[in-house]
Design a protein around this motif. Sequence first.
Motif, PDB file in Angstrom:
ATOM      1  N   ILE A 528       0.673  -1.403  -0.378  1.00 42.78           N
ATOM      2  CA  ILE A 528       0.092   0.173   0.125  1.00 42.78           C
ATOM      3  C   ILE A 528       0.676   1.690   0.075  1.00 42.78           C
ATOM      4  CG2 ILE A 528      -1.497   1.287   1.773  1.00 42.78           C
ATOM      5  CD1 ILE A 528      -2.670  -1.141   0.263  1.00 42.78           C
ATOM      6  N   ALA A 529       2.233   1.218   0.550  1.00 43.73           N
ATOM      7  CA  ALA A 529       3.175   1.836   0.593  1.00 43.73           C
ATOM      8  C   ALA A 529       3.447   2.552  -0.331  1.00 43.73           C
ATOM      9  CB  ALA A 529       3.632   2.186   2.063  1.00 43.73           C
ATOM     10  N   VAL A 530       3.959   1.711  -1.049  1.00 44.54           N
ATOM     11  CA  VAL A 530       4.330   1.662  -2.840  1.00 44.54           C
ATOM     12  C   VAL A 530       3.503   2.451  -3.912  1.00 44.54           C
ATOM     13  CG1 VAL A 530       5.770   0.458  -4.510  1.00 44.54           C
ATOM     14  CG2 VAL A 530       6.540   0.099  -2.366  1.00 44.54           C
ATOM     15  N   MET A 531       2.606   1.855  -3.784  1.00 50.32           N
ATOM     16  CA  MET A 531       1.344   1.770  -3.954  1.00 50.32           C
ATOM     17  C   MET A 531       0.746   3.709  -4.235  1.00 50.32           C
ATOM     18  SD  MET A 531      -2.561   0.114  -4.309  1.00 50.32           S
ATOM     19  CE  MET A 531      -3.033   1.060  -3.137  1.00 50.32           C
ATOM     20  N   LEU A 532       0.502   4.095  -2.930  1.00 54.03           N
ATOM     21  CA  LEU A 532       0.174   5.929  -2.574  1.00 54.03           C
ATOM     22  C   LEU A 532       1.703   6.191  -3.144  1.00 54.03           C
ATOM     23  CD1 LEU A 532      -1.110   4.605   1.166  1.00 54.03           C
ATOM     24  CD2 LEU A 532      -2.645   5.572  -1.615  1.00 54.03           C
ATOM     25  N   ALA A 533       2.345   6.053  -2.778  1.00 51.56           N
ATOM     26  CA  ALA A 533       3.757   6.418  -3.212  1.00 51.56           C
ATOM     27  C   ALA A 533       4.197   6.453  -4.664  1.00 51.56           C
ATOM     28  CB  ALA A 533       4.951   6.148  -2.502  1.00 51.56           C
ATOM     29  N   ALA A 534       3.931   6.659  -4.833  1.00 53.57           N
ATOM     30  CA  ALA A 534       3.938   6.415  -6.709  1.00 53.57           C
ATOM     31  C   ALA A 534       3.155   7.205  -7.016  1.00 53.57           C
ATOM     32  CB  ALA A 534       3.085   4.699  -7.404  1.00 53.57           C
ATOM     33  N   SER A 535       1.409   7.955  -6.082  1.00 53.96           N
ATOM     34  CA  SER A 535       1.378   9.137  -6.908  1.00 53.96           C
ATOM     35  C   SER A 535       0.899   9.990  -6.329  1.00 53.96           C
ATOM     36  CB  SER A 535      -0.364   8.851  -6.917  1.00 53.96           C
ATOM     37  OG  SER A 535      -0.852   7.163  -7.620  1.00 53.96           O
ATOM     38  N   VAL A 536       2.553  10.060  -5.425  1.00 52.69           N
ATOM     39  CA  VAL A 536       2.499  11.748  -4.949  1.00 52.69           C
ATOM     40  C   VAL A 536       3.676  12.856  -5.436  1.00 52.69           C
ATOM     41  CG1 VAL A 536       1.229  11.094  -2.914  1.00 52.69           C
ATOM     42  CG2 VAL A 536       3.644  10.587  -3.055  1.00 52.69           C
ATOM     43  N   SER A 537       3.870  12.119  -6.002  1.00 53.86           N
ATOM     44  CA  SER A 537       5.054  13.329  -6.748  1.00 53.86           C
ATOM     45  C   SER A 537       5.032  14.359  -7.630  1.00 53.86           C
ATOM     46  CB  SER A 537       6.352  12.310  -7.410  1.00 53.86           C
ATOM     47  OG  SER A 537       7.570  12.848  -8.060  1.00 53.86           O
ATOM     48  N   LEU A 538       5.242  15.203  -6.932  1.00 51.40           N
ATOM     49  CA  LEU A 538       5.057  16.335  -7.417  1.00 51.40           C
ATOM     50  C   LEU A 538       5.481  17.617  -8.000  1.00 51.40           C
ATOM     51  CD1 LEU A 538       1.633  17.098  -5.327  1.00 51.40           C
ATOM     52  CD2 LEU A 538       1.187  15.876  -7.541  1.00 51.40           C
ATOM     53  N   VAL A 539       6.891  16.699  -7.634  1.00 51.33           N
ATOM     54  CA  VAL A 539       8.365  18.517  -7.868  1.00 51.33           C
ATOM     55  C   VAL A 539       8.740  18.200  -9.383  1.00 51.33           C
ATOM     56  CG1 VAL A 539      10.960  17.777  -7.950  1.00 51.33           C
ATOM     57  CG2 VAL A 539       9.380  16.349  -5.970  1.00 51.33           C
ATOM     58  N   THR A 540       8.251  17.629 -10.402  1.00 54.44           N
ATOM     59  CA  THR A 540       8.352  17.832 -11.620  1.00 54.44           C
ATOM     60  C   THR A 540       7.445  17.632 -12.720  1.00 54.44           C
ATOM     61  OG1 THR A 540       8.897  15.264 -12.211  1.00 54.44           O
ATOM     62  CG2 THR A 540      10.825  17.116 -11.158  1.00 54.44           C
ATOM     63  N   PRO A 541       7.415  18.438 -13.718  1.00 56.22           N
ATOM     64  CA  PRO A 541       5.575  18.230 -14.512  1.00 56.22           C
ATOM     65  C   PRO A 541       5.714  17.163 -15.344  1.00 56.22           C
ATOM     66  CG  PRO A 541       7.378  19.619 -16.097  1.00 56.22           C
ATOM     67  CD  PRO A 541       8.126  19.243 -14.315  1.00 56.22           C
ATOM     68  N   PHE A 542       6.592  15.887 -15.505  1.00 55.89           N
ATOM     69  CA  PHE A 542       6.259  14.117 -16.016  1.00 55.89           C
ATOM     70  C   PHE A 542       4.839  13.957 -16.022  1.00 55.89           C
ATOM     71  CE2 PHE A 542      11.010  14.742 -15.146  1.00 55.89           C
ATOM     72  CZ  PHE A 542      11.261  15.378 -16.071  1.00 55.89           C
ATOM     73  N   GLU A 543       4.255  14.330 -14.942  1.00 57.21           N
ATOM     74  CA  GLU A 543       2.634  13.678 -14.752  1.00 57.21           C
ATOM     75  C   GLU A 543       1.723  14.126 -16.254  1.00 57.21           C
ATOM     76  OE1 GLU A 543       0.720  11.453 -13.140  1.00 57.21           O
ATOM     77  OE2 GLU A 543       2.358  10.928 -11.361  1.00 57.21           O
ATOM     78  N   PRO A 544       1.086  13.258 -16.337  1.00 56.82           N
ATOM     79  CA  PRO A 544       0.326  13.820 -17.811  1.00 56.82           C
ATOM     80  C   PRO A 544      -0.292  15.111 -17.230  1.00 56.82           C
ATOM     81  CG  PRO A 544       0.403  11.270 -17.764  1.00 56.82           C
ATOM     82  CD  PRO A 544       1.486  11.858 -16.324  1.00 56.82           C
ATOM     83  N   SER A 545      -1.339  14.441 -16.233  1.00 59.27           N
ATOM     84  CA  SER A 545      -1.318  16.108 -15.691  1.00 59.27           C
ATOM     85  C   SER A 545      -1.129  17.469 -15.911  1.00 59.27           C
ATOM     86  CB  SER A 545      -3.221  15.878 -14.225  1.00 59.27           C
ATOM     87  OG  SER A 545      -3.840  14.263 -14.556  1.00 59.27           O
ATOM     88  N   CYS A 546      -0.392  17.160 -15.494  1.00 58.57           N
ATOM     89  CA  CYS A 546       0.670  18.444 -14.900  1.00 58.57           C
ATOM     90  C   CYS A 546       1.383  18.534 -16.490  1.00 58.57           C
ATOM     91  CB  CYS A 546       2.599  18.144 -14.514  1.00 58.57           C
ATOM     92  SG  CYS A 546       2.307  17.767 -12.500  1.00 58.57           S
ATOM     93  N   ILE A 547       1.856  17.963 -17.760  1.00 61.57           N
ATOM     94  CA  ILE A 547       1.851  18.105 -19.052  1.00 61.57           C
ATOM     95  C   ILE A 547       1.256  18.796 -19.789  1.00 61.57           C
ATOM     96  CG2 ILE A 547       2.479  17.044 -21.115  1.00 61.57           C
ATOM     97  CD1 ILE A 547       3.990  14.659 -19.514  1.00 61.57           C
ATOM     98  N   LEU A 548      -0.088  18.462 -19.643  1.00 57.40           N
ATOM     99  CA  LEU A 548      -1.458  19.434 -19.978  1.00 57.40           C
ATOM    100  C   LEU A 548      -1.593  20.847 -19.900  1.00 57.40           C
ATOM    101  CD1 LEU A 548      -4.071  16.862 -19.659  1.00 57.40           C
ATOM    102  CD2 LEU A 548      -3.822  17.560 -21.844  1.00 57.40           C
ATOM    103  N   VAL A 549      -0.871  21.277 -18.559  1.00 60.92           N
ATOM    104  CA  VAL A 549      -1.557  22.784 -17.586  1.00 60.92           C
ATOM    105  C   VAL A 549       0.038  23.655 -18.208  1.00 60.92           C
ATOM    106  CG1 VAL A 549      -2.993  21.674 -16.215  1.00 60.92           C
ATOM    107  CG2 VAL A 549      -0.318  22.150 -15.639  1.00 60.92           C
ATOM    108  N   TYR A 550       0.723  22.631 -18.854  1.00 57.94           N
ATOM    109  CA  TYR A 550       2.397  23.053 -18.269  1.00 57.94           C
ATOM    110  C   TYR A 550       2.672  24.704 -19.559  1.00 57.94           C
ATOM    111  CZ  TYR A 550       7.825  23.303 -18.361  1.00 57.94           C
ATOM    112  OH  TYR A 550       8.691  24.531 -18.519  1.00 57.94           O
ATOM    113  N   GLY A 551       1.655  24.264 -20.502  1.00 57.76           N
ATOM    114  CA  GLY A 551       1.734  25.135 -21.638  1.00 57.76           C
ATOM    115  C   GLY A 551       0.723  25.850 -21.082  1.00 57.76           C
ATOM    116  N   PRO A 552      -1.105  25.681 -21.517  1.00 59.84           N
ATOM    117  CA  PRO A 552      -1.968  26.664 -20.445  1.00 59.84           C
ATOM    118  C   PRO A 552      -1.419  27.336 -19.678  1.00 59.84           C
ATOM    119  CG  PRO A 552      -2.854  24.614 -21.454  1.00 59.84           C
ATOM    120  CD  PRO A 552      -1.377  24.126 -21.489  1.00 59.84           C
ATOM    121  N   GLY A 553      -0.375  27.138 -18.899  1.00 59.17           N
ATOM    122  CA  GLY A 553      -0.291  28.238 -17.694  1.00 59.17           C
ATOM    123  C   GLY A 553       0.877  29.019 -17.497  1.00 59.17           C
TER     124      GLY A 553
END
Length: 585
Positions: A528-553
Motif C-alpha cells: 500500500i505504501a509503494v502504491m500511494l507513493a507512486a501518486s504523490v510526486s509533484l516535483v516535476t511536470p512529468f505527470e500527464p496531468s501536469c504536462i497538460l497544464v504546462y503550456g496553457p499556464g
Amino acid sequence: MQIVIVLSLLFIAIILFATEKISVDIVTLIMLIVLCTTRIITPEEAFAGFSSDFIVILASIFVLTAALEETGILEFMIARLVKIASRGANILLFLVMLISGTISAFMNNTTVTAMFVSPLMGVSRKLKFSASKILMPLAFASILGGTCTLIGTSTNVAVSGYIDKAGLAPVGMFEISGIGLIIFVVGMLYMMTIGRRLLPNHQDSALTEEYKMQKYITEVLVLPNSPLVNQLVYASDLSKKKFKMLNIIRGKEKFLPDYRTRIQANDILLVEGEIDDLITIRETKGIEIMADVVLEDALQSPDIRLAEILITAHSNLIRHTIREIDFQRRYGLTVLAVSRQGETLRTQISDVKLKLGDLLLVQGAQERLNYLRSNQHLAVLEEFSQVLFRKRKGIITISAFVLAIILGSFSVLPLSISFLGAAVISILTGCISTDRAYEAIDWRLLILIGGMTAFGAAMDKSGAAQFLANGIVDWLAPFGKISVLAGFIFLTVFLTQPMSNAAAALVIVPVALQTAAALDSNPRTFAIAVMLAASVSLVTPFEPSCILVYGPGKYRFSDFLKVGSGLTLILILIIIFMVPVFWPL
C-alpha cells in the motif's frame, strides 16, 4: 546469471522509458521477448498479466469515462461550476480543486484535467487573473484525488492485481479512502495557503508575441508578370521554398487559402518563413515585399481567428506529424507554431511528432474552430463553449457507473464483471459507439501494465527481488522497520520521474513484498505504501496531468520544483507515518 539479466533489463528499461526514444509499450514487449527467450519466464507467465481481471477493470473504466465525455454530462457539471465560481478567484480555486479531486477518485485524472483546462482559461480571462494561479492546483488536485479509491488511478488497480496474484487479498474499492482523503485534504490546504503564494503570476500576452512570430512574417505583392500567377498555393514556388501561406488579400477580401486556391495577379500573400529565406526572395522577379513585420491584427479578421489548441491525453494526433495528419485539409486550419513545455517550435513544424500537452497556434475560420470544440482529441483554449448535453444518455451512463461501484464494493459481483457490465450497457444504450469505445481504451497503458506485471513475476522467479530485498534489509534494517518502509517510499517517488507511476510501482512491489517477508512484517503495509507513493510526486511536470497544464499556464520547470517540492515531502511523511496506522507493520 538470471538475476544479472533481469536487473540489466530493468536498468535499460528505465533509460528507455526516460528518453522515450522507443514507445513504452514496445519497450515492454521487447522485455517480455527477452525474458521468454532466456527462459526466465514461460510464455504463459509472460502473458498472464494481460488476461487478469484488473486489465478488464481498466479497459471498462476507459470506456465509461469516454461515454461520460460523449454525453456531455461532465461538461454540463463543469459549466455550472464555472458559473458559480466566477464570483472570485478564491472560491474558484477551492471549488476547482474539490470537484476535480472528487471526480478523479473515480475517473482517469488526465481526462479530468483536460476537461477543466479550456473552461478555466476562459474564466481566468473573464476575471482578469492569471491562469497560472489555477491550472497547477487543478493538476495536483486531480492527481491526489486518485489516491482515494481503488479505481482512482491505474497504478492502484495494477498493484491490487499484482498482490492478488502474490497471494494477498486485492485492495478493496474504498480500503485506501481513509489515508487517501488525508492526502487529498492536506494537498488542498497546502495549495490554498503556502502553495498559493508560491504560484507564478504569468500574464497573458498577444498570441503572436507569445509565439515570437513577428520577425518571421511578411506581406508579398504578386505582380502581373510574376511566375506565381495561376499556381496552386500549396504547390507554388514559395511553398516549395518552405514558405507557409497564412492569408491572401484579394481586393477587399481577406481569406484563408486551401489546396484548390490559385494565386492571382495583385494578390497580397501573407507568408511565413525564416529570416534568411525572406531576405533571399526580395530580388525574386514578379513579387514585391510590402512589409517585414505584421502584427496580430493582420492574422485575424471578423471571420478568421487565431487560437490555441491543446493536444489531450487520448488524441489520435499523438506520435504523428502535422504533415502525416494533413492538418490543414483535415481540419481547415493552418498550424503557425507549436509550443512544447515552454519552448516554441518555429522551424519545420510539419515534421514535429506531436506529444501530449503540445499547444498548437492555429489560424482559421471561426466556424472551423467552433466545429473543433466537439472534437474529443483536441481542446480549443478560448472562451468556454459547452457542447451538446444529452441528458438521458448521461443519466444512463452515470447510473451504470455508480451501480458498478456499489455492486463491486459490496462483493455482489466481482469488480471486473460489474465495470464490464456498465461499459457494455453504455454501448448498448447508444451512449458511446463501439468504435469510440475501442478508441477510448489506452492500449499502450494496458500493454505496459500487463508486461510490467510479468516483469515483476520474473524478478520473483529469478531471485532478483530477493537479492535486492536482502541488500535493503542489510542496509536499513538496523534503523528499524519504519526506516525500511521509508526507503521504499522514497525510491518509488524517485522512479516515477523516469518511469510511469504504474511501471515504477510494479517494479518496486515485488522487492517490497520480499523485504516484508524477511523482516517478518505485514506485506500489505509495504504494498500500500509503494502504491500511494507512486501518486504523490509533484516535483516535476512529468505527470500527464501536469504536462497538460504546462503550456496553457505558461509554467517553467522551476515553477513545479518550487511549488511541488514542499507538498511532495509533506505527503511522503504522511505515507511513512500514517500507512502503518491503517495497516500495522
